[in-house]
Design a protein around this motif. Sequence first.
Motif, PDB file in Angstrom:
ATOM      1  N   ASP A 237      59.956  46.070  -1.286  1.00 24.95           N
ATOM      2  CA  ASP A 237      58.006  45.914  -1.965  1.00 24.95           C
ATOM      3  C   ASP A 237      58.158  44.317  -2.408  1.00 24.95           C
ATOM      4  O   ASP A 237      58.663  44.299  -3.246  1.00 24.95           O
ATOM      5  CB  ASP A 237      57.514  46.720  -1.727  1.00 24.95           C
ATOM      6  CG  ASP A 237      56.158  46.323  -1.412  1.00 24.95           C
ATOM      7  OD1 ASP A 237      55.407  47.660  -0.773  1.00 24.95           O
ATOM      8  OD2 ASP A 237      55.517  46.482  -2.838  1.00 24.95           O
ATOM      9  N   ARG A 238      57.304  43.488  -1.468  1.00 26.27           N
ATOM     10  CA  ARG A 238      56.392  42.266  -1.434  1.00 26.27           C
ATOM     11  C   ARG A 238      55.992  42.271  -3.709  1.00 26.27           C
ATOM     12  O   ARG A 238      56.349  40.627  -4.782  1.00 26.27           O
ATOM     13  CB  ARG A 238      55.942  41.613  -1.402  1.00 26.27           C
ATOM     14  CG  ARG A 238      55.140  40.478  -1.510  1.00 26.27           C
ATOM     15  CD  ARG A 238      54.948  38.917  -0.341  1.00 26.27           C
ATOM     16  NE  ARG A 238      53.801  39.917  -0.013  1.00 26.27           N
ATOM     17  CZ  ARG A 238      52.354  39.942  -0.287  1.00 26.27           C
ATOM     18  NH1 ARG A 238      51.729  38.884  -1.702  1.00 26.27           N
ATOM     19  NH2 ARG A 238      51.456  40.517   0.327  1.00 26.27           N
ATOM     20  N   LEU A 239      55.461  43.259  -3.471  1.00 24.23           N
ATOM     21  CA  LEU A 239      55.076  42.928  -4.821  1.00 24.23           C
ATOM     22  C   LEU A 239      55.657  44.039  -5.846  1.00 24.23           C
ATOM     23  O   LEU A 239      54.653  45.095  -6.927  1.00 24.23           O
ATOM     24  CB  LEU A 239      53.645  43.616  -4.859  1.00 24.23           C
ATOM     25  CG  LEU A 239      52.480  42.430  -4.092  1.00 24.23           C
ATOM     26  CD1 LEU A 239      51.209  42.640  -4.572  1.00 24.23           C
ATOM     27  CD2 LEU A 239      52.601  41.375  -5.336  1.00 24.23           C
ATOM     28  N   GLY A 272      48.171  54.462  -1.099  1.00 24.57           N
ATOM     29  CA  GLY A 272      48.135  53.490  -1.792  1.00 24.57           C
ATOM     30  C   GLY A 272      48.510  52.461  -1.246  1.00 24.57           C
ATOM     31  O   GLY A 272      49.000  51.843  -0.129  1.00 24.57           O
ATOM     32  N   GLY A 273      49.733  51.621  -2.294  1.00 22.56           N
ATOM     33  CA  GLY A 273      50.747  50.041  -2.033  1.00 22.56           C
ATOM     34  C   GLY A 273      51.682  50.380  -0.801  1.00 22.56           C
ATOM     35  O   GLY A 273      52.183  51.113  -0.707  1.00 22.56           O
ATOM     36  N   GLY A 274      51.629  49.211  -0.513  1.00 20.41           N
ATOM     37  CA  GLY A 274      52.450  49.173   0.365  1.00 20.41           C
ATOM     38  C   GLY A 274      52.379  47.590   0.671  1.00 20.41           C
ATOM     39  O   GLY A 274      51.893  46.678   1.290  1.00 20.41           O
ATOM     40  N   TYR A 275      53.515  46.412   0.413  1.00 21.20           N
ATOM     41  CA  TYR A 275      53.672  44.548   0.575  1.00 21.20           C
ATOM     42  C   TYR A 275      54.718  44.385   1.004  1.00 21.20           C
ATOM     43  O   TYR A 275      55.503  44.441   0.844  1.00 21.20           O
ATOM     44  CB  TYR A 275      53.192  43.809  -0.878  1.00 21.20           C
ATOM     45  CG  TYR A 275      51.166  45.002  -1.851  1.00 21.20           C
ATOM     46  CD1 TYR A 275      49.798  45.173  -1.041  1.00 21.20           C
ATOM     47  CD2 TYR A 275      51.830  46.170  -2.166  1.00 21.20           C
ATOM     48  CE1 TYR A 275      49.127  45.783  -1.752  1.00 21.20           C
ATOM     49  CE2 TYR A 275      51.023  46.852  -3.024  1.00 21.20           C
ATOM     50  CZ  TYR A 275      49.464  46.799  -2.246  1.00 21.20           C
ATOM     51  OH  TYR A 275      49.010  47.133  -3.018  1.00 21.20           O
ATOM     52  N   GLY A 276      54.002  43.399   1.639  1.00 14.98           N
ATOM     53  CA  GLY A 276      55.323  42.661   3.000  1.00 14.98           C
ATOM     54  C   GLY A 276      54.512  41.739   4.028  1.00 14.98           C
ATOM     55  O   GLY A 276      53.289  42.250   4.584  1.00 14.98           O
ATOM     56  N   MET A 280      54.134  46.370  10.609  1.00 13.86           N
ATOM     57  CA  MET A 280      54.256  47.729  10.533  1.00 13.86           C
ATOM     58  C   MET A 280      55.288  48.283  10.125  1.00 13.86           C
ATOM     59  O   MET A 280      55.604  49.102   9.703  1.00 13.86           O
ATOM     60  CB  MET A 280      55.255  47.496  12.481  1.00 13.86           C
ATOM     61  CG  MET A 280      54.293  46.645  13.595  1.00 13.86           C
ATOM     62  SD  MET A 280      52.536  47.841  13.835  1.00 13.86           S
ATOM     63  CE  MET A 280      53.957  49.353  14.513  1.00 13.86           C
ATOM     64  N   ALA A 281      56.525  47.872   9.757  1.00 12.19           N
ATOM     65  CA  ALA A 281      57.577  48.232   9.004  1.00 12.19           C
ATOM     66  C   ALA A 281      56.866  49.316   7.936  1.00 12.19           C
ATOM     67  O   ALA A 281      57.267  50.227   7.511  1.00 12.19           O
ATOM     68  CB  ALA A 281      58.620  47.102   8.352  1.00 12.19           C
ATOM     69  N   ILE A 282      56.070  48.281   6.613  1.00  8.42           N
ATOM     70  CA  ILE A 282      55.198  49.239   6.004  1.00  8.42           C
ATOM     71  C   ILE A 282      54.301  49.760   6.175  1.00  8.42           C
ATOM     72  O   ILE A 282      54.414  51.107   5.908  1.00  8.42           O
ATOM     73  CB  ILE A 282      54.567  47.935   5.485  1.00  8.42           C
ATOM     74  CG1 ILE A 282      54.634  46.647   4.963  1.00  8.42           C
ATOM     75  CG2 ILE A 282      52.900  48.754   4.862  1.00  8.42           C
ATOM     76  CD1 ILE A 282      54.654  45.353   4.681  1.00  8.42           C
ATOM     77  N   ALA A 283      53.565  49.731   7.867  1.00  4.70           N
ATOM     78  CA  ALA A 283      53.199  51.197   8.471  1.00  4.70           C
ATOM     79  C   ALA A 283      53.449  52.381   8.364  1.00  4.70           C
ATOM     80  O   ALA A 283      53.183  53.711   8.423  1.00  4.70           O
ATOM     81  CB  ALA A 283      52.295  51.120   8.940  1.00  4.70           C
TER      82      ALA A 283
END
Length: 321
Positions: A237-239, A272-276, A280-283
């Motif tokens: 994850d980017r963050l 909630g969070g998920g970043y990058g 589609m991978a985050i979803a």
Amino acid sequence: MIRVVHHPAYVTEAPARSSYRWGKNGAIRDLLRAQGAAVAWHAPEPMPRAWLEAAHDPDYVAEVIAAAVPPEKERRIGFAVTPAVARRAELVPGGTYLASRLALAHGFAANTAGGSHHALATTGAGYCVFNDLAVAAIRLAAEGAARRILIVDVDVHQGDGTAALTAGHPEIATYSIHAEKNFPARKARSTCDVALPDGVGDADYLATLAETLEPLLDETRPDLILYQGGVDPYKGDRLGRLALSDAGLAARDRLVAALAIARGVPMASAVGGGYGDDVMAIARRHVAVIERLAAAYDDPRSGWATRAVQPRSGTQVAPQT
């Protein structure tokens, strides 16, 4: 059956100069829509202003609704509050509230947005405008829908706004397991905070989660769990600053579900969070959280199938753009 709360206004164009990946809510919707009849769709209503003001300062609520948020607050939020963003901000807490009502009736339900745990009384922050978790919990407690509510936050960032906004409500408890050195720099005090060093992986994370959450559940004995199921503890994850694998995220969700089900506690989840850059991978990770929790509650051994009743509110709809 997966009971999902969604509104077309969750999917809006990105405001100018926004670094937030606005497309993920639409991708989450599309992935769930592909499951056809396995998903029951429900549309929320905007959260009434009085309930927004029960958690947030009325002046700030007025600024958001009028799309007149001062630039310094928009900088803290991370994007401009346009009329479309303002409408979305009113709907998302309504979505978490409706998911909670559905969970109380059926065991589990999910909001396809929300988890805005950094929003504070007088300002938003960290991509969060209104704190849907706090707003929904305060309303549910005031209405007597649940005598005791536990907000379980497994996002990589501490749920500082949620802790601060619910601190004066003894019927609401908060749990946050997060990376100690990550945002926000100034942490609030949850009922139980679990601050992890950088780089914690699956085994240590899961052991710590079990050791800290299980006794809190037994102490607070909640009637409802609001689950901030952020996927940003993922190692790529980017963050994020933790190192969970996809298998680790899956084990995390199944552990929390098992602890809740063993105690007969229903659960409503927010994204909630998920970043990058790979939206589609985050979803897919967000949808996997929803699928795992729904499967746990739908398992005949959970007992929820025999005790489910009709929800008090909510309209089934087809997902839209």
